[in-house]
Design an enzyme around this catalytic site. Structure first.
Site, PDB file in Angstrom:
ATOM      1  N   CYS A  87       0.880  -1.657  -0.047  1.00 21.56           N
ATOM      2  CA  CYS A  87      -0.166   0.254  -0.440  1.00 21.56           C
ATOM      3  C   CYS A  87       1.171   1.378   0.068  1.00 21.56           C
ATOM      4  O   CYS A  87       2.022   1.478   0.323  1.00 21.56           O
ATOM      5  CB  CYS A  87      -0.469  -0.066   1.279  1.00 21.56           C
ATOM      6  SG  CYS A  87      -2.235  -1.679   1.073  1.00 21.56           S
ATOM      7  N   ARG A 137       1.399   2.036  -5.554  1.00 20.11           N
ATOM      8  CA  ARG A 137       1.714   1.024  -4.648  1.00 20.11           C
ATOM      9  C   ARG A 137       0.336   0.503  -4.599  1.00 20.11           C
ATOM     10  O   ARG A 137       0.308  -0.857  -4.134  1.00 20.11           O
ATOM     11  CB  ARG A 137       2.598   1.392  -3.608  1.00 20.11           C
ATOM     12  CG  ARG A 137       3.728   2.314  -3.833  1.00 20.11           C
ATOM     13  CD  ARG A 137       3.914   3.243  -2.833  1.00 20.11           C
ATOM     14  NE  ARG A 137       4.141   1.970  -1.646  1.00 20.11           N
ATOM     15  CZ  ARG A 137       4.975   1.472  -1.492  1.00 20.11           C
ATOM     16  NH1 ARG A 137       6.303   1.374  -2.380  1.00 20.11           N
ATOM     17  NH2 ARG A 137       5.688   0.100  -0.321  1.00 20.11           N
ATOM     18  N   TRP A 178      -3.314  -1.392  -1.506  1.00 22.50           N
ATOM     19  CA  TRP A 178      -3.751  -2.992  -1.501  1.00 22.50           C
ATOM     20  C   TRP A 178      -4.095  -4.281  -1.049  1.00 22.50           C
ATOM     21  O   TRP A 178      -2.801  -4.099  -0.436  1.00 22.50           O
ATOM     22  CB  TRP A 178      -2.793  -3.247  -2.445  1.00 22.50           C
ATOM     23  CG  TRP A 178      -2.178  -4.444  -3.271  1.00 22.50           C
ATOM     24  CD1 TRP A 178      -2.165  -4.634  -5.117  1.00 22.50           C
ATOM     25  CD2 TRP A 178      -2.072  -5.910  -3.025  1.00 22.50           C
ATOM     26  NE1 TRP A 178      -1.853  -5.626  -5.740  1.00 22.50           N
ATOM     27  CE2 TRP A 178      -1.400  -6.243  -4.549  1.00 22.50           C
ATOM     28  CE3 TRP A 178      -1.520  -6.751  -2.016  1.00 22.50           C
ATOM     29  CZ2 TRP A 178      -1.466  -8.225  -4.480  1.00 22.50           C
ATOM     30  CZ3 TRP A 178      -1.348  -8.058  -1.613  1.00 22.50           C
ATOM     31  CH2 TRP A 178      -1.189  -8.727  -3.290  1.00 22.50           C
ATOM     32  N   ASN A 197       0.865   0.560   5.751  1.00 24.06           N
ATOM     33  CA  ASN A 197       1.343  -0.847   4.906  1.00 24.06           C
ATOM     34  C   ASN A 197       2.491  -1.731   5.504  1.00 24.06           C
ATOM     35  O   ASN A 197       3.462  -1.864   6.088  1.00 24.06           O
ATOM     36  CB  ASN A 197       2.318   0.204   3.824  1.00 24.06           C
ATOM     37  CG  ASN A 197       2.971  -0.633   3.117  1.00 24.06           C
ATOM     38  OD1 ASN A 197       2.643  -1.095   2.529  1.00 24.06           O
ATOM     39  ND2 ASN A 197       4.583   0.016   2.712  1.00 24.06           N
ATOM     40  N   GLY A 198       1.506  -3.043   4.711  1.00 22.87           N
ATOM     41  CA  GLY A 198       2.461  -4.453   5.642  1.00 22.87           C
ATOM     42  C   GLY A 198       1.495  -5.365   5.922  1.00 22.87           C
ATOM     43  O   GLY A 198       0.218  -5.341   5.338  1.00 22.87           O
ATOM     44  N   GLU A 257      10.432 -12.477 -20.142  1.00 24.38           N
ATOM     45  CA  GLU A 257      10.036 -11.021 -19.777  1.00 24.38           C
ATOM     46  C   GLU A 257       9.356 -10.503 -20.948  1.00 24.38           C
ATOM     47  O   GLU A 257       8.097  -9.824 -20.552  1.00 24.38           O
ATOM     48  CB  GLU A 257      11.517 -10.051 -19.924  1.00 24.38           C
ATOM     49  CG  GLU A 257      11.502  -8.309 -19.867  1.00 24.38           C
ATOM     50  CD  GLU A 257      10.520  -8.268 -18.589  1.00 24.38           C
ATOM     51  OE1 GLU A 257       9.949  -6.757 -18.503  1.00 24.38           O
ATOM     52  OE2 GLU A 257      10.914  -8.915 -17.188  1.00 24.38           O
ATOM     53  N   LYS A 288       5.290  -9.021 -19.670  1.00 27.14           N
ATOM     54  CA  LYS A 288       4.839  -7.313 -19.456  1.00 27.14           C
ATOM     55  C   LYS A 288       3.570  -8.043 -20.933  1.00 27.14           C
ATOM     56  O   LYS A 288       2.847  -6.815 -20.642  1.00 27.14           O
ATOM     57  CB  LYS A 288       5.457  -7.028 -21.136  1.00 27.14           C
ATOM     58  CG  LYS A 288       6.602  -6.141 -20.691  1.00 27.14           C
ATOM     59  CD  LYS A 288       6.360  -5.341 -19.341  1.00 27.14           C
ATOM     60  CE  LYS A 288       7.561  -5.230 -18.329  1.00 27.14           C
ATOM     61  NZ  LYS A 288       7.524  -6.152 -17.115  1.00 27.14           N
ATOM     62  N   GLU A 331       1.232  -9.316 -17.787  1.00 24.21           N
ATOM     63  CA  GLU A 331       0.973  -8.483 -16.744  1.00 24.21           C
ATOM     64  C   GLU A 331      -0.553  -7.341 -16.650  1.00 24.21           C
ATOM     65  O   GLU A 331      -0.950  -6.938 -16.311  1.00 24.21           O
ATOM     66  CB  GLU A 331       2.071  -7.586 -16.659  1.00 24.21           C
ATOM     67  CG  GLU A 331       3.031  -7.407 -15.359  1.00 24.21           C
ATOM     68  CD  GLU A 331       4.583  -7.205 -15.221  1.00 24.21           C
ATOM     69  OE1 GLU A 331       4.796  -6.744 -13.989  1.00 24.21           O
ATOM     70  OE2 GLU A 331       4.546  -6.914 -16.262  1.00 24.21           O
ATOM     71  N   HIS A 370       9.249 -29.866 -26.097  1.00 24.66           N
ATOM     72  CA  HIS A 370       8.714 -31.370 -25.232  1.00 24.66           C
ATOM     73  C   HIS A 370       7.827 -30.646 -24.325  1.00 24.66           C
ATOM     74  O   HIS A 370       7.521 -30.427 -23.045  1.00 24.66           O
ATOM     75  CB  HIS A 370      10.325 -31.301 -24.154  1.00 24.66           C
ATOM     76  CG  HIS A 370      11.869 -31.012 -25.015  1.00 24.66           C
ATOM     77  ND1 HIS A 370      12.245 -32.521 -23.984  1.00 24.66           N
ATOM     78  CD2 HIS A 370      12.657 -30.919 -25.232  1.00 24.66           C
ATOM     79  CE1 HIS A 370      12.692 -33.064 -25.384  1.00 24.66           C
ATOM     80  NE2 HIS A 370      13.516 -31.891 -25.636  1.00 24.66           N
ATOM     81  N   LYS A 390       3.652  -1.964  -7.262  1.00 22.36           N
ATOM     82  CA  LYS A 390       4.732  -1.859  -8.128  1.00 22.36           C
ATOM     83  C   LYS A 390       6.040  -2.051  -7.101  1.00 22.36           C
ATOM     84  O   LYS A 390       6.654  -2.958  -7.591  1.00 22.36           O
ATOM     85  CB  LYS A 390       4.733  -0.103  -7.832  1.00 22.36           C
ATOM     86  CG  LYS A 390       6.880  -0.105  -8.542  1.00 22.36           C
ATOM     87  CD  LYS A 390       6.065  -0.191  -9.972  1.00 22.36           C
ATOM     88  CE  LYS A 390       7.240  -0.131 -10.940  1.00 22.36           C
ATOM     89  NZ  LYS A 390       7.808  -0.025 -12.344  1.00 22.36           N
TER      90      LYS A 390
END
Length: 609
Positions: free
Chosen positions: A2, A27, A74, A98-99, A483, A487, A490, A506, A604
């Site tokens: 958060c 965040r 969040w 936050n946490g 990557e 992206k 996401e 495979h 983030k």
């Protein structure tokens, strides 16, 4: 994960808080709230949704307050809703958090047994109840805060205010990041520096296990631990980030702006290093003899930084002939890792506060490894705790999906690989000079890619209905396949998987059907003929091949779509092959109407395990 912000001073508090929350919204953006104090006492406004929803809820004109707290959430405990939004209040005590409070169940049960009534499903609400409990028992709020924090288990940053201490904010850091901003007769705190850039460039980075008392004119830092009452010395840093760095500056999204900033951020990362290898390692606390005596590197990171680490492994093993293990940070400490003598541990974290990466770094150090970190934030926890730090020069990255931080991390790893090779004697002077010259051409090559991307949006418009993507690469291009796939999923929410092209037979080849988009990273290197064979295998099964290559003429008639890039040294192609993949994901998300900068369920900075 958060974002929290606090202000006390001469300005109207609510505009400062709302502005700070907007800059922290990356965040978390499930719900938001503010609390302020004025002549009417404590006022709280909170709602499900984003900061714009909170703004619409605020009265007009805004309450004339000079102190307040803000929060953007969040969700961890409890669904996104107004009642689960912060600040949480009991009596006239307001708390933002936050946490995660790991033992909140037992604390909640104890408090309920004493008659406390809870109104939310969050872990956070136990904190104001504990504070209220201790205050009713006769403790001052500062003493109540110490007693409450002493029984909390978990990782957290807290902001607290109460009408019993008008004009005073309290903030606590244990595990989660928190910075203090210093102004002229005003003080701020926030989860991240960008929240406060319009107001100050002078910061105190709170140490773990500390509490700060803030008024408009004073700041007192203390230890939280019982018996440790000595004040903590202020260590003020001045950052060279500007407020414009945290603005879109005419771009539609932060992600697009940050993609286009990569020539500059890679150049700045390169230019921040000394010109000689021994100067670099001296700054890192490593003597040439120590570097020559290294037997193994371990690199740990999460998400995009993990993919940068995989590129780094290829470079270090190639240039310095040193074995490298790349670890997913969240798994590292749980598998009882072996840390032999002569091991150097490298953490990679944009924020320097990623919980799993910090835990891995601490575990490696506990087992005797030397530790370096590659990070983007001056004075972050990773930087303070490691033996040495290599700073990237990406500036604030606001888009949740990382772009410029990734290429900046690869830049730092490229230079580290080169200098390791120089000191260890695995590169001749000529080879060293030649590769360093090649490195300096990378920013211009990225700029060239960005100047020829007009067709990527048109291509994206034909891909929005795809059910899934497969990304293939070989050697140093395999991490770029990972990557690119990350992206795409996401920000467009389309399932995507990155694979080593040699592993396609495979299993993944079973997913290919008529029209399936298969993105192939195909630079002209020693594995080019191999990747051509993989393309033929995809085409034989009806797949739609989208190729990123510096050798497009060899792919005509084989690939359905070509995304050409300029030629670079084979070891440096990740810098340019990733750019079209970032843009392909971006435009696919835009066409699909997705929230590019704030993709669902993501935040983030992952500061909780």
């Amino acid at each position: 994960m958060c974002g929290i912000v606090g202000y006390v001073g001469k300005r109207g508090a609510l505009p400062v808080l709302i502005d700070g929350l907007k800059r922290l919204e990356y965040r978390g953006y499930d719900s938001a709230g503010v609390a302020c104090m004025n002549g009417n006492g404590l006022e709280v406004y909170k709602t499900r949704g984003k900061i714009k929803d909170l703004e619409s809820l605020l009265p007009r004109p805004l309450p004339d307050a000079r102190i307040g707290l803000g929060h953007t959430r969040w969700a961890t405990h409890g669904i996104p809703s107004s009642r689960n939004a912060h600040p949480h209040t009991v009596g006239a005590i307001a708390v933002v958090h936050n946490g995660i409070i790991e033992n909140y169940h037992e604390l909640r049960d104890m408090l309920c047994a004493e008659g406390h009534a809870f109104t939310s499903e969050t872990d956070t609400e136990v904190i104001p109840h504990l504070l209220y409990r201790h205050v009713r028992q006769g403790r001052s709020l500062p003493d109540a805060l110490r007693e409450a924090v002493a029984v909390l288990k978990g990782s957290f940053a807290l902001g607290i205010m109460s009408d019993s201490h008008p004009g005073t904010l309290f903030a606590v850091r244990r595990g989660s990041p928190l910075v203090i901003g210093m102004g002229d007769n005003e003080h701020f705190f926030a989860s991240d520096i960008p929240a406060l850039l319009p107001y100050t460039n002078r910061f105190v980075l709170m140490e773990d296990g500390t509490v700060v008392t803030l008024t408009a004119t004073d700041m007192i830092l203390d230890r939280l631990a019982p018996g440790e009452t000595a004040s903590v010395p202020r260590q003020v840093i001045e950052v060279d980030w500007t407020p414009a760095m945290a603005e879109k500056e005419g771009f539609d999204h932060f992600m697009l702006k940050e993609i286009h900033e990569q020539p500059r951020t890679v150049h700045d990362t390169f230019s921040g290093w000394p010109a000689d290898a021994e100067g670099i390692f001296d700054r890192l606390g490593l003597s040439p003899d120590m570097v020559r005596g290294l037997r193994r590197l371990q690199i740990a990171a999460c998400g995009t930084s993990y993919h940068a680490a995989l590129v780094g492994r290829c470079l270090i093993e190639r240039l310095a002939r040193l074995p490298v293990d790349v670890e997913i940070a969240s798994e590292y400490r749980y598998r009882d890792p072996l840390v032999e003598r002569g091991t150097l541990f490298i953490s990679i974290t944009q924020s320097g506060e990623t919980a799993d990466t910090l835990a891995a770094q601490r575990e490696a150090q506990r087992r005797g490894a030397g530790a370096l970190t590659i990070c983007n934030v001056l004075g972050s926890t990773a930087a303070r705790e490691a033996g040495g730090v290599l700073y990237t020069k990406a500036g604030p990255e606001i888009g949740v999906a990382s772009t410029k931080a990734f290429t900046s991390q690869m830049a730092a790893l490229s230079l580290l690989s080169l200098e390791l090779g120089a000191v260890r004697g695995t590169l001749t002077r000529k080879e060293y000079a030649s590769f360093r010259t090649e490195l300096m051409t990378v920013p211009a090559a990225i700029r060239e890619v960005l100047q020829h991307t007009a067709g990527i949006r048109t291509l994206a418009e034909t891909l929005t209905a795809a059910r899934s993507f497969l990304y293939l690469g070989r050697g140093i291009s395999y991490p770029i396949a990972l990557e690119g796939a990350l992206k795409m999923k996401e920000i467009s929410y389309i399932p995507a998987e990155g694979y080593p092209a040699g592993e396609m037979k495979h299993g993944p080849i079973a997913l290919i059907e008529e029209g399936s988009p298969v993105v192939v990273i195909a630079p002209r290197d020693a594995l080019f003929e191999k990747i051509l064979s993989n393309i033929e295998e995809v085409k034989a099964r009806g797949g739609r091949v989208i190729a990123v290559s510096d050798h497009p003429e060899a792919l005509r008639g084989k690939a359905d779509e070509l995304l050409p890039v300029p030629s670079l040294h084979p070891a440096l192609t990740p810098f340019i092959t990733v750019i079209p993949l970032q843009l392909l994901a971006y435009y696919t998300a835009v066409v699909r109407g997705c929230e590019v900068d704030q993709p669902r369920n993501l935040a983030k900075s992952v500061t909780v395990e």
